[in-house]
Design a protein around this motif. Structure first.
Motif, PDB file in Angstrom:
ATOM      1  N   VAL A  13       0.842  -1.202   0.000  1.00 58.18           N
ATOM      2  CA  VAL A  13       0.000   0.000   0.000  1.00 58.18           C
ATOM      3  C   VAL A  13       0.878   1.253   0.000  1.00 58.18           C
ATOM      4  CG1 VAL A  13      -1.621   1.366   1.373  1.00 58.18           C
ATOM      5  CG2 VAL A  13      -2.008  -1.084   1.056  1.00 58.18           C
ATOM      6  N   ALA A  14       1.930   1.247   0.823  1.00 59.89           N
ATOM      7  CA  ALA A  14       2.839   2.395   0.889  1.00 59.89           C
ATOM      8  C   ALA A  14       3.534   2.616  -0.458  1.00 59.89           C
ATOM      9  CB  ALA A  14       3.868   2.181   1.994  1.00 59.89           C
ATOM     10  N   ASP A  15       3.949   1.526  -1.076  1.00 55.56           N
ATOM     11  CA  ASP A  15       4.647   1.649  -2.360  1.00 55.56           C
ATOM     12  C   ASP A  15       3.700   2.106  -3.461  1.00 55.56           C
ATOM     13  OD1 ASP A  15       6.940   0.868  -1.107  1.00 55.56           O
ATOM     14  OD2 ASP A  15       6.916  -1.206  -1.854  1.00 55.56           O
ATOM     15  N   MET A  16       2.460   1.641  -3.431  1.00 53.77           N
ATOM     16  CA  MET A  16       1.472   2.088  -4.419  1.00 53.77           C
ATOM     17  C   MET A  16       1.214   3.585  -4.266  1.00 53.77           C
ATOM     18  SD  MET A  16       0.455  -0.451  -6.415  1.00 53.77           S
ATOM     19  CE  MET A  16      -1.212  -0.264  -7.031  1.00 53.77           C
ATOM     20  N   GLU A  17       1.158   4.034  -3.020  1.00 56.59           N
ATOM     21  CA  GLU A  17       0.934   5.465  -2.781  1.00 56.59           C
ATOM     22  C   GLU A  17       2.117   6.280  -3.293  1.00 56.59           C
ATOM     23  OE1 GLU A  17      -0.710   8.316   0.801  1.00 56.59           O
ATOM     24  OE2 GLU A  17       0.435   6.523   1.353  1.00 56.59           O
ATOM     25  N   GLU A  18       3.316   5.795  -3.010  1.00 60.46           N
ATOM     26  CA  GLU A  18       4.525   6.508  -3.447  1.00 60.46           C
ATOM     27  C   GLU A  18       4.598   6.569  -4.974  1.00 60.46           C
ATOM     28  OE1 GLU A  18       9.387   6.132  -2.981  1.00 60.46           O
ATOM     29  OE2 GLU A  18       8.077   5.088  -1.566  1.00 60.46           O
ATOM     30  N   ALA A  19       4.091   5.506  -5.607  1.00 66.85           N
ATOM     31  CA  ALA A  19       4.124   5.462  -7.071  1.00 66.85           C
ATOM     32  C   ALA A  19       2.950   6.207  -7.697  1.00 66.85           C
ATOM     33  CB  ALA A  19       4.123   4.013  -7.545  1.00 66.85           C
ATOM     34  N   GLY A  20       2.108   6.807  -6.860  1.00 62.60           N
ATOM     35  CA  GLY A  20       0.960   7.531  -7.382  1.00 62.60           C
ATOM     36  C   GLY A  20      -0.150   6.629  -7.879  1.00 62.60           C
ATOM     37  N   LEU A  21      -0.168   5.393  -7.403  1.00 55.20           N
ATOM     38  CA  LEU A  21      -1.144   4.412  -7.873  1.00 55.20           C
ATOM     39  C   LEU A  21      -2.245   4.125  -6.845  1.00 55.20           C
ATOM     40  CD1 LEU A  21       1.301   1.903  -9.608  1.00 55.20           C
ATOM     41  CD2 LEU A  21      -0.083   3.699 -10.683  1.00 55.20           C
ATOM     42  N   LEU A  22      -2.178   4.764  -5.674  1.00 58.58           N
ATOM     43  CA  LEU A  22      -3.222   4.612  -4.658  1.00 58.58           C
ATOM     44  C   LEU A  22      -4.223   5.746  -4.831  1.00 58.58           C
ATOM     45  CD1 LEU A  22      -4.333   3.184  -2.106  1.00 58.58           C
ATOM     46  CD2 LEU A  22      -2.902   4.730  -0.740  1.00 58.58           C
ATOM     47  N   VAL A  23      -5.446   5.408  -5.197  1.00 51.24           N
ATOM     48  CA  VAL A  23      -6.466   6.431  -5.457  1.00 51.24           C
ATOM     49  C   VAL A  23      -7.094   6.912  -4.146  1.00 51.24           C
ATOM     50  CG1 VAL A  23      -8.655   6.913  -6.633  1.00 51.24           C
ATOM     51  CG2 VAL A  23      -6.954   5.431  -7.710  1.00 51.24           C
ATOM     52  N   LYS A  24      -7.569   5.969  -3.328  1.00 50.99           N
ATOM     53  CA  LYS A  24      -8.205   6.334  -2.055  1.00 50.99           C
ATOM     54  C   LYS A  24      -8.336   5.092  -1.174  1.00 50.99           C
ATOM     55  CE  LYS A  24     -12.923   5.736  -3.878  1.00 50.99           C
ATOM     56  NZ  LYS A  24     -14.265   6.314  -4.008  1.00 50.99           N
ATOM     57  N   ILE A  25      -8.622   5.351   0.101  1.00 54.65           N
ATOM     58  CA  ILE A  25      -8.870   4.269   1.064  1.00 54.65           C
ATOM     59  C   ILE A  25     -10.208   4.558   1.729  1.00 54.65           C
ATOM     60  CG2 ILE A  25      -8.031   3.034   3.102  1.00 54.65           C
ATOM     61  CD1 ILE A  25      -5.242   4.173   2.504  1.00 54.65           C
ATOM     62  N   GLU A  26     -11.097   3.544   1.762  1.00 59.17           N
ATOM     63  CA  GLU A  26     -12.408   3.694   2.406  1.00 59.17           C
ATOM     64  C   GLU A  26     -12.544   2.698   3.545  1.00 59.17           C
ATOM     65  OE1 GLU A  26     -15.201   5.166  -1.363  1.00 59.17           O
ATOM     66  OE2 GLU A  26     -15.350   3.106  -0.612  1.00 59.17           O
TER      67      GLU A  26
END
Length: 960
Positions: free
Chosen positions: A343-356
């Motif tokens: 999840v952290a790596d996806m966020e860093e790569a700009g691939l995390l849209v949102k968390i619900e």
């Protein structure tokens, strides 16, 4: 008989006597009747569910035995694979610090057998305390030699018929216990989790209809993305249908995965795009099969990230073409740690849209206590679809009936959509799978290596090793009805007692045990004409026993009740230790301790087995969950006392007396004829309800007859006959009185003896103890009540005239007693009574029952008023159209009674005002708990009703 009823002093002695004399063993005479005990786990102890079901089974067994059936209640225990292995592993670690791997398989199995010999009999000792009349001489264990042989035979034959196979499939995997587990061993918990929305880049420059170069998927398990082999969209979804057949480039892994069309993708849910991980999700696995997606396993058996993935085709064969790459960073990481990292790596790569936030159901292993993983492993499977067909027909055509019938729907729903059954477990304790492998991986299924060499014509020198897995415990218990009776041998016991008659079980194992027993039995057991046999003809499904508030009993709630504590009693200190002693959470232990102290300030009193059994029977409404009620238990303990005291009265008035056993004229009084008639009706009612599995109604019929008719009325009606000092003046009068007393003594004894036989299936101990004292007087022979004949009604003994006359007598007596209560007249004070507006039939009844009326209603005289005669001021009650009058003059101090009533009314009026004021306060009604407000309203209603009743009484006395 002792003066007081002391169950603890009689129950153990009688059970020992029954067992030593082998009264539980089938008689070998009469039509066969058999029940199979659902085998409790060898690690277990008796809980309320056991006590409930065992009470029902024992009542049925004793009932049929008394009807002359050749009765078998087959007893045994289940080896409980996971549970037993865990118990012994914990014991081993605590005592030696070693694990099972330190000992090795054979030495560990020896330790399990040692434990079984020392500690595995707890539940069978408790069965004896509950009075179970099981056939101990033929006790079975699912790991005993004969049963093991049956299990091997079934496995081998099913394999040879192509109904058992080995394959790589997705199963529930417990990462802590390292074994596949059944759905029943999965505990689904509602938790507050998260939904992560991730961008998956589209490959080859493809864009969505909206011009995006990616699609968004939602997932609750981001770590499984490493094993994705596709993304599904709905074929009708205008947003994405043009992407079907295009590809995604899986982040971090670089794997090209296809976009597939499948209705599993819900257009209205989430983004409409679903990542597909066939090796780690049951739904995804089905999508993968439909769409031809390969399976990529990224987890070890510990549920850690693998060094390299395993890749397979949809049929489970190895896929050598797929890349097995897993990014180095995640290799060896624990699954939930990998989740955070991804999840952290996806966020860093700009691939995390949102968390619900996401309310979700998460599967946990009920033994290991950790989250279950769908895992791709090599397992043995059984073709349940083929086996299910005749099993479905057996219920459809009525060969097997469910009670209540609605549970057939639950059975059909599962059976008609049944999946192949994973029957292997990665344990050491259990039935080891009879399959052998050579060094090239070829498999040979046989009972032993020697048998395999012979069966498959193998070289005697060929090295074979046995499969390490054991069979699912449900596989062996599926053979319970016939494996316990000697199958595969064609034993006399199997011929006599199979099919069995009734299975008593809970609804929660209809799928896992009941259905599988039907499938296995019908496949392997055939009658003389080759027709498949059913394992049982009736399935009686019980509800759950819940606590008094309707909550499920659990240790974590601190509301578990041990049936043995209610039988033998337990003090508060021991009860607290039992409920909180081993709790690791001090706050929870304190909470449970306070609740326990409030509910049982003095612990739990001893009630005896019979009171517990009768309570369970009385609560047994078919198929419904039961809210346990300690007050009912106390009430039925009083019921036992009532029976005891009634028996003492009978013996006091009959032992050493002429009861007609030596001949002589016998005259039956009205009361004698009435109680004998009522007994016939009760016998018919109890028998009918027992046959219909309505134990609650059978118990109610017994209670009403014994307490309300025999004890409260008949014993009282017998006293004027037995205690009348008038011996008669002429020889004829003396003979008549002697014959009447002879009849009453004989009726007292014979009805009591019949009551004991009628109640014995539900209350075995007290009935046996009393029966031993009355059998001689009743002209009965035999060493035990349990081998006596169950009472059968005799139509000729029903006397409707006597029933009508006694009902009239009772109503007159009750009327007079009610007047005493309402007018506060002392129970012992003799009253004059007037009868007005009576019919000729009333006059006859009065004349014939004059003595009984004056004795039982404590009357000085009864006067029949002729038509036109005026009655003085009286309290009046109606019996039909007849008026029963008690003149008030001289019976009470009018002024004193009015003063007393006024004082009482004033006190109640204050209470009415206080509670009315409270309920009139809007703030109180709005803020107080609903239960508190309801209680206050109930208080007000009761107080107002009492005031109205006192006002009515005041008016009557004021009018005197």
């Amino acid at each position: 008989m002792d003066k007081t009823y002391q169950p603890e002093s009689i129950e153990r002695a009688w059970y020992k006597h029954w067992e030593e004399n082998k009264y539980f063993t089938p008689s070998g005479e009469g039509e066969a009747y058999s029940i199979m005990i659902p085998p409790p786990n060898v690690t277990g102890s008796l809980h309320m569910g056991h006590a409930f079901q065992h009470t029902i089974m024992d009542a049925l067994t004793r009932y049929r035995r008394m009807q002359g059936r050749n009765t078998l209640w087959q007893v045994g225990t289940d080896h409980a694979g996971i549970a037993t292995q865990m118990v012994v592993e914990r014991k081993l670690a605590a005592e030696t610090g070693e694990s099972r791997y330190d000992l090795g398989r054979e030495a560990f199995i020896e330790k399990v057998w040692e434990w079984k010999g020392e500690s595995g009999g707890t539940i069978t000792k408790q069965m004896r305390r509950l009075g179970n009349s099981v056939d101990w001489d033929h006790e079975r264990f699912t790991m005993d030699t004969g049963f093991y042989k049956a299990v091997q035979e079934v496995f081998i034959r099913l394999h040879d018929e192509g109904l058992i196979y080995r394959g790589k499939r997705l199963v529930n995997w417990d990462p802590k216990l390292h074994t596949a587990i059944s759905d029943l061993e999965v505990e689904n918990k509602e938790v507050q989790g998260k939904m992560w929305y991730l961008r998956y880049p589209l490959a080859d420059g493809v864009k969505t209809a909206a011009g995006e170069d990616h699609i968004v998927v939602g997932t609750t398990r981001p770590e499984t993305m490493l094993g994705d082999t596709g993304v599904a969209v709905n074929p009708d979804d205008e947003r994405y249908k043009d992407l079907i057949g295009k590809f995604i480039e899986l982040p971090f892994v670089g794997r090209r995965i296809p976009i597939v069309g499948d209705e599993h993708a819900d257009m209205e849910k989430g983004t409409g795009c679903v990542k597909i991980t066939p090796a780690h999700d049951f739904n995804d696995n089905e999508v993968g099969k439909r769409c031809g997606l390969p399976m990529v396993n990224i987890l070890t058996l510990n549920a850690d990230i693998r060094e390299a993935a395993q890749t397979f085709n949809t049929d489970g064969s190895v896929n050598d073409e797929m890349d097995t790459f897993i990014p180095e960073k995640y290799r060896g990481m624990e699954r939930f740690a990998a989740r955070k990292a991804i999840v952290a790596d996806m966020e860093e790569a700009g691939l995390l849209v949102k968390i619900e936030e996401n309310a979700m159901t998460v599967p946990y292993g009920d033994r290991g206590g950790v989250v279950i993983e769908p895992m791709l492993t090599d397992q043995w499977f059984c073709d349940a679809k083929t086996l299910a067909k005749p099993a479905i027909e057996a219920v459809e055509n009525g060969d097997i009936k469910f009670v209540p019938q609605q549970y057939e729907n639950m059975y059909f729903a599962w059976m008609r959509d049944i999946q192949d059954w994973c029957i292997s477990r990665q344990l050491w304790w259990g039935h080891r799978i009879p399959a052998f492998y050579d060094n090239e991986g070829n498999v040979y299924v046989a009972a032993s290596a020697e048998a395999a060499r012979e069966k498959y014509n193998l070289d005697l020198e060929l090295e074979l090793r046995q499969d390490d897995d054991v069979l699912d415990t449900w596989f062996s218990s599926a053979l319970w009805t016939f494996g316990t009776l000697g199958w595969p041998e064609d034993t006399e016991r199997l011929k006599q007692f199979h099919p069995t008659d009734t299975l008593v079980t809970g609804f929660d194992i209809i799928f896992f045990w009941v259905a599988r027993m039907i499938m296995m039995t019908m496949h392997f057991c055939k009658d003389e004409d080759g027709k498949p046999q059913v394992p049982f003809k009736n399935v009686y499904v019980t509800g759950l026993i819940r606590d008094e508030s309707g909550d499920k009993m659990s240790k974590s709630k601190g509301n578990v009740l041990d049936p043995l504590d209610m039988i033998d009693g337990i003090d508060l200190k021991d009860l607290l230790e039992k409920r909180t002693g081993n709790m690791m959470q001090p706050q929870l232990a304190e909470k449970i301790g306070k609740r326990t102290e409030k509910q049982f300030p003095e612990g739990i009193a001893a009630h005896g087995t019979d009171a517990l059994r009768f309570t369970l029977a009385a609560l047994a409404s078919t198929g419904r969950d039961i809210n346990w009620d300690m007050k009912r238990l106390e009430g039925y303990r009083n019921f036992c006392n009532k029976i005891w005291n009634a028996a003492r009265y009978v013996l006091t008035n009959t032992e050493g007396q002429d009861c007609g056993q030596d001949g002589g004229e016998v005259l039956l009084s009205l009361a004698d004829r009435w109680i004998i008639s009522s007994l016939q009706r009760t016998e018919e009612t109890v028998t009918r309800h027992m046959d219909e599995y309505r134990f609650d109604l059978a118990a109610q019929a017994l209670y009403d007859f014994i307490w309300n008719q025999y004890c409260d009325w008949y014993l009282e009606l017998s006293k004027p006959v037995l205690w009348d000092e008038n011996e008669g003046e002429t020889d004829e009068e003396k003979a008549q009185l002697a014959a009447l007393r002879r009849g009453t003594r004989g009726t007292l004894v014979r009805v009591l003896e019949a009551i004991l036989r009628l109640a014995h299936p539900m209350m075995p101990f007290i009935t046996e103890e009393i029966w031993q004292s009355v059998k001689g007087l009743a002209g009965k022979e035999g060493d035990t009540i349990m081998l006596q004949t169950f009472p059968q009604p005799v139509a000729e003994l029903i006397d409707e005239a006597a029933e009508s006359d006694i009902e009239w007598l009772k109503q007159v007596i009750i009327s007079i007693r009610n007047i005493r209560g309402e007018m506060n007249i002392a129970p012992g004070k003799e009253l004059p009574v007037l009868i007005q507006n009576g019919s000729d039939e009333d006059f006859r009844r009065l004349k014939e029952n004059y003595v009984a009326l004056t004795k039982l209603a404590k009357l000085s005289e009864i006067t029949w008023l002729e038509e036109g005669e005026e009655a003085p001021m009286s309290a009046t009650k109606l019996v039909g159209k007849m008026e029963v009058l008690v003149p008030m003059a001289g019976l009470i101090d009018k002024d004193a009674e009015l003063a007393r009533l006024k004082k009482e009314m004033d006190k109640l009026q204050k209470e009415v005002s206080r509670v009315s004021g409270k309920l009139g306060n809007e703030k109180f009604v709005a803020s107080a708990p609903e239960a508190v407000v309801a209680k206050e309203r109930e208080k007000l209603a009761n107080a107002e009703a009492s005031v109205a009743k006192l006002q009515e009484q005041y008016g009557k006395i004021e009018a005197l």
